[in-house]
Scaffold this active site. Structure first.
Site, PDB file in Angstrom:
ATOM      1  N   LYS A 182     -83.000  23.432  -3.463  1.00  0.00           N
ATOM      2  CA  LYS A 182     -82.647  24.848  -3.328  1.00  0.00           C
ATOM      3  C   LYS A 182     -81.817  25.056  -2.065  1.00  0.00           C
ATOM      4  CE  LYS A 182     -83.598  25.704  -6.459  1.00  0.00           C
ATOM      5  NZ  LYS A 182     -83.195  25.511  -7.645  1.00  0.00           N
ATOM      6  N   HIS A 203     -91.038   5.169   7.216  1.00  0.00           N
ATOM      7  CA  HIS A 203     -90.425   3.914   6.747  1.00  0.00           C
ATOM      8  C   HIS A 203     -88.902   3.979   6.805  1.00  0.00           C
ATOM      9  CE1 HIS A 203     -94.246   2.240   5.649  1.00  0.00           C
ATOM     10  NE2 HIS A 203     -94.517   3.297   4.908  1.00  0.00           N
ATOM     11  N   ASN A 250     -64.457  24.231 -24.901  1.00  0.00           N
ATOM     12  CA  ASN A 250     -65.562  23.732 -24.068  1.00  0.00           C
ATOM     13  C   ASN A 250     -65.844  22.306 -24.497  1.00  0.00           C
ATOM     14  OD1 ASN A 250     -65.867  26.234 -23.012  1.00  0.00           O
ATOM     15  ND2 ASN A 250     -67.949  26.587 -23.775  1.00  0.00           N
ATOM     16  N   GLY A 251     -66.057  21.429 -23.541  1.00  0.00           N
ATOM     17  CA  GLY A 251     -66.394  20.051 -23.896  1.00  0.00           C
ATOM     18  C   GLY A 251     -65.377  19.074 -23.338  1.00  0.00           C
ATOM     19  N   LYS A 272     -74.019  26.592 -13.829  1.00  0.00           N
ATOM     20  CA  LYS A 272     -75.375  26.893 -14.308  1.00  0.00           C
ATOM     21  C   LYS A 272     -75.798  25.937 -15.419  1.00  0.00           C
ATOM     22  CE  LYS A 272     -79.118  29.331 -14.577  1.00  0.00           C
ATOM     23  NZ  LYS A 272     -80.062  29.031 -13.501  1.00  0.00           N
ATOM     24  N   GLU A 311     -78.286  23.482  -2.499  1.00  0.00           N
ATOM     25  CA  GLU A 311     -77.451  24.164  -3.495  1.00  0.00           C
ATOM     26  C   GLU A 311     -76.750  25.395  -2.941  1.00  0.00           C
ATOM     27  OE1 GLU A 311     -80.618  24.667  -6.520  1.00  0.00           O
ATOM     28  OE2 GLU A 311     -79.138  24.074  -8.002  1.00  0.00           O
ATOM     29  N   ARG A 341     -72.224  31.033 -15.725  1.00  0.00           N
ATOM     30  CA  ARG A 341     -72.236  29.617 -16.122  1.00  0.00           C
ATOM     31  C   ARG A 341     -71.469  28.749 -15.131  1.00  0.00           C
ATOM     32  NH1 ARG A 341     -72.906  29.044 -22.027  1.00  0.00           N
ATOM     33  NH2 ARG A 341     -71.557  27.237 -21.999  1.00  0.00           N
ATOM     34  N   CYS A 358     -67.850  25.788 -18.630  1.00  0.00           N
ATOM     35  CA  CYS A 358     -66.879  26.637 -19.319  1.00  0.00           C
ATOM     36  C   CYS A 358     -67.575  27.629 -20.249  1.00  0.00           C
ATOM     37  CB  CYS A 358     -65.951  25.788 -20.157  1.00  0.00           C
ATOM     38  SG  CYS A 358     -65.065  24.566 -19.215  1.00  0.00           S
ATOM     39  N   GLU A 417     -87.923  19.925  -4.723  1.00  0.00           N
ATOM     40  CA  GLU A 417     -87.298  21.129  -5.271  1.00  0.00           C
ATOM     41  C   GLU A 417     -86.814  22.041  -4.128  1.00  0.00           C
ATOM     42  OE1 GLU A 417     -86.000  22.093  -7.854  1.00  0.00           O
ATOM     43  OE2 GLU A 417     -85.961  24.268  -7.754  1.00  0.00           O
ATOM     44  N   TRP A 425     -64.299  25.400 -16.051  1.00  0.00           N
ATOM     45  CA  TRP A 425     -64.953  24.618 -15.008  1.00  0.00           C
ATOM     46  C   TRP A 425     -64.234  23.274 -15.028  1.00  0.00           C
ATOM     47  CZ3 TRP A 425     -68.305  25.032 -11.166  1.00  0.00           C
ATOM     48  CH2 TRP A 425     -68.903  23.874 -10.680  1.00  0.00           C
TER      49      TRP A 425
HETATM   50  C1  G6P Z   1     -77.440  22.429 -13.305  1.00  0.00           C
HETATM   51  C2  G6P Z   1     -77.986  23.673 -12.605  1.00  0.00           C
HETATM   52  C3  G6P Z   1     -79.378  23.383 -12.077  1.00  0.00           C
HETATM   53  C4  G6P Z   1     -80.281  22.931 -13.215  1.00  0.00           C
HETATM   54  C5  G6P Z   1     -79.696  21.707 -13.933  1.00  0.00           C
HETATM   55  C6  G6P Z   1     -80.456  21.394 -15.214  1.00  0.00           C
HETATM   56  O1  G6P Z   1     -77.193  21.425 -12.390  1.00  0.00           O
HETATM   57  O2  G6P Z   1     -77.131  24.044 -11.542  1.00  0.00           O
HETATM   58  O3  G6P Z   1     -79.909  24.572 -11.517  1.00  0.00           O
HETATM   59  O4  G6P Z   1     -81.549  22.617 -12.721  1.00  0.00           O
HETATM   60  O5  G6P Z   1     -78.353  21.966 -14.318  1.00  0.00           O
HETATM   61  O6  G6P Z   1     -80.282  22.463 -16.108  1.00  0.00           O
HETATM   62  P1  G6P Z   1     -81.211  22.786 -17.325  1.00  0.00           P
HETATM   63  O7  G6P Z   1     -80.582  24.006 -17.955  1.00  0.00           O
HETATM   64  O8  G6P Z   1     -81.166  21.592 -18.233  1.00  0.00           O
HETATM   65  O9  G6P Z   1     -82.565  23.059 -16.814  1.00  0.00           O
END
Ligand code: G6P
Length: 594
Positions: free
Chosen positions: A471, A490, A100-101, A589, A474, A28, A2, A467, A74
């Site tokens: 990606k 395994h 927010n929260g 985000k 996502e 965000r 949010c 990672e 959100w």
């Molecule tokens: C969310 C984002 C990710 C990010 C993660 C941790 O899930 O979509 O891209 O890696 O949060 O975020 P931070 O801001 O703590 O690195």
């Protein structure tokens, strides 16, 4: 997640400014948006499912108004629809609130103090406007004070009251809220990006505070009702106002910025090391715990291996796991918290736990003054510039590089720093993102049509594989898993069949043949093979359906950049599948709730 923006302005163009601010918060993550503003001394509230842009499409921005609050939602409590979108009006319409929260005791409040209220939404937030109305008897501040006493959970609130046409009230507990300052104009927002470019200064509201903004002043109180003064800071880096420029999406722009980000990171390190307040901060460190979420967690795994290689026992852990067990941190532990946004709820909760266990705390974050920055004893900033695409790219590269710099500081006897930096700089110079981009294009069709993708590697390449698979998941929504190459046999090998895709990272010379064995096993079961390596060897090219050549980066520094081809591949595959790579479904985000 949010986002909040509020404006009290002398000029009557607050709708236009709210639109710009809210759109800047889009990154965000959102599923709906809404706004309340004063027009002809009355509240006007409009909400919409979808983007802030769509919300404002139906609005006449020329309507004159100088006070308003807006919100991107959100969904957590209640589905994403118009009724659940913020702002939430109180039953009699006296208050409008964006939040927010999470309010943890909202059910209890509905059944007790608010048992007579007819709630419209399924949200936890609607209790807040109704509690304000419940406690209100002519003084908004004292109503807020009472509300903070009964709310459990975390919140950043922007509040409008019908009786007060020149103020926006606020309260915050464990969620960020900032005030932007301009001549005869005050902004309230969850992050800097929502402020107009005319704002040169801002202040960060302290935790557990409430108060109000007017066009030319703000008043802030702590939860003991004492007035507090907060240091006004300059907005030094207006890079957050950057536009996409020639790039089609922020994600593409951010990948192309990696080289400059790495160079900036080194430059800042050369200038001031990490500039800690406590010059003895690293003395007597015996054990390093690194805690983070998502992409930042993967960068932390690189840190773990680097510190271990120095003989300092080290371990990286996912924040949401760390906080729900009984962790043991030995004496002289340094706990490092890695977070691009500096606002991730699980990481913040982990800081509290680590502190309660007596650890020294160090934040590695991209956002100065963020909660991680404020909560940790010391901080290292990433210098990655604002990252807008939900999927993190350049921040990861900056985090990994930062771990290398940190390793060099902890190394005893210290590496010859000038030499070490010089080699790093020479390597970074070699980066050519455009060439990498061109090289991955032939692989897009293969990945796009695949139902099962595996990314494998050993040692540091294993971390890059984790990672890489994140990606791909996502932003393409394809099923993709990252594996330690040696672990495939395994169990997971059972999943390999014709048309599975196996992407193998091979960047460590002494592991070439070991990883090739696994690749050969997958190939003989029908998998299509993509190899990513800087070693242009016949045996690698021969076994691969696609061979992606990495720049001749020195092997020891490869984890800083080896992810780039997959960042680009995920981006291009997302486009090929007609998704929006900047705003993947269901993802936000910064994840500011647990
Ligand atoms: C969310 C984002 C990710 C990010 C993660 C941790 O899930 O979509 O891209 O890696 O949060 O975020 P931070 O801001 O703590 O690195």
């Amino acid at each position: 997640m949010c986002g909040i923006v509020g404006i009290v302005s002398e000029s009557k163009d607050c709708l236009k400014k709210l639109q710009e601010g809210l759109c800047a918060l889009e990154y965000r993550g959102y599923d709906s948006a809404g706004i309340t503003f004063f027009v002809n001394n009355k509240f006007k509230t409009i909400k919409n499912v979808g983007s802030p842009k769509e919300l404002f499409d139906g609005l006449d921005l020329k309507v004159k108004s100088n006070v308003g609050i807006a919100h991107t939602r959100w969904a957590t409590h209640g589905k994403p629809d118009k009724v659940n979108a913020h702002p939430h009006l109180s039953e009699k319409g006296l208050f409008s609130v964006v939040h927010n929260g999470i309010i943890e005791n909202y059910r209890e409040l509905k059944d007790s103090l608010l048992s007579g209220v007819n709630f419209k939404s399924q949200t936890d937030s609607e209790v807040i406007s109704n509690l304000l109305e419940y406690f209100y008897s002519g003084d908004v501040l004292s109503a807020i004070k009472n509300v903070t006493k009964v709310l459990d959970g975390c919140y950043a609130l922007a509040i409008m009251c019908k009786d007060d046409k020149d103020k926006i009230y606020f309260a915050r507990k464990n969620m960020s809220l900032l005030i932007g300052i301009n001549n005869n104009e005050r902004y309230l927002s969850s992050d800097l990006s929502a402020f107009s470019k005319e704002c040169d200064t801002y202040l960060t509201l302290p935790n557990n505070s409430y108060g109000f903004i007017q066009k030319n002043k703000e008043e802030i109180f702590n939860f003991n009702n004492e007035k507090v003064c907060v240091k006004v800071e300059n907005i030094e880096n207006k890079a957050f106002l950057t536009k996409q420029g020639k790039f089609n999406y922020f994600m593409e722009k951010e990948i192309y910025e990696i080289k400059a980000v790495l160079q900036d990171t080194i430059l800042c390190f050369k200038e001031n090391k990490f500039n800690f307040k406590d010059k003895e901060f690293f003395q007597n460190i015996k054990y390093i715990k690194i805690i983070a979420c998502g992409t930042s967690y993967h960068a932390s795994l690189v840190g773990e291996k680097l510190f271990d290689s120095l003989g300092i026992m080290s371990n990286a852990e996912i924040a949401s796991e760390f906080i729900y067990r009984k962790p043991y941190l030995p004496e002289n532990t340094l706990a490092i918290f890695v977070s691009q946004s500096g606002e991730t709820a699980d990481t913040l909760a982990a800081i509290k736990v680590a502190k309660s266990l007596g650890a020294k705390t160090l934040g590695i974050t991209n956002v100065k003054n963020s909660a991680v920055d404020r909560e940790c004893d010391e901080s290292i900033y990433l210098h990655a510039g604002v990252e807008k695409a939900v999927a993190s790219t350049k921040a990861y590269n900056a985090q990994v590089l930062t771990f290398y710099l940190l390793k060099n500081i902890l190394q005893k006897p210290q590496n010859k720093e000038a030499e070490f930096i010089d080699v790093l700089e020479q390597n970074i110079k070699k980066l050519n993102i455009k060439t990498m981009h061109k090289n991955i294009l032939p692989v897009v069709a293969l990945v796009k049509n695949s139902k099962n993708i595996f990314v494998v590697g050993r040692n540091f390449d294993y971390i890059t594989s984790l990672e890489a698979s994140l990606k791909i998941k996502e932003i393409t929504y394809l099923n993709c898993e990252g594996f330690a190459a040696g672990e495939l046999k395994h169990g997971t090998l059972a999943l390999i069949e014709t048309n599975s895709v196996v992407i193998a990272y091979i960047t460590e010379k002494n592991l070439i043949d070991k990883t090739l064995n696994i690749v050969a096993q997958a190939k003989s079961r029908g998998a299509k093979i993509v190899i990513i390596s800087q070693f242009n060897l016949k045996k690698l090219v021969a076994v691969s359906d696609y061979f992606i050549k990495l720049a001749n980066f020195s092997e020891q520094f490869m984890p800083i950049v080896s992810i780039i081809p997959i960042q680009l591949l995920a981006y291009e595959t997302s486009l090929a599948l007609k998704h929006n790579p900047d705003k993947p479904r269901n993802l936000a985000k910064s994840v500011t709730v647990e």
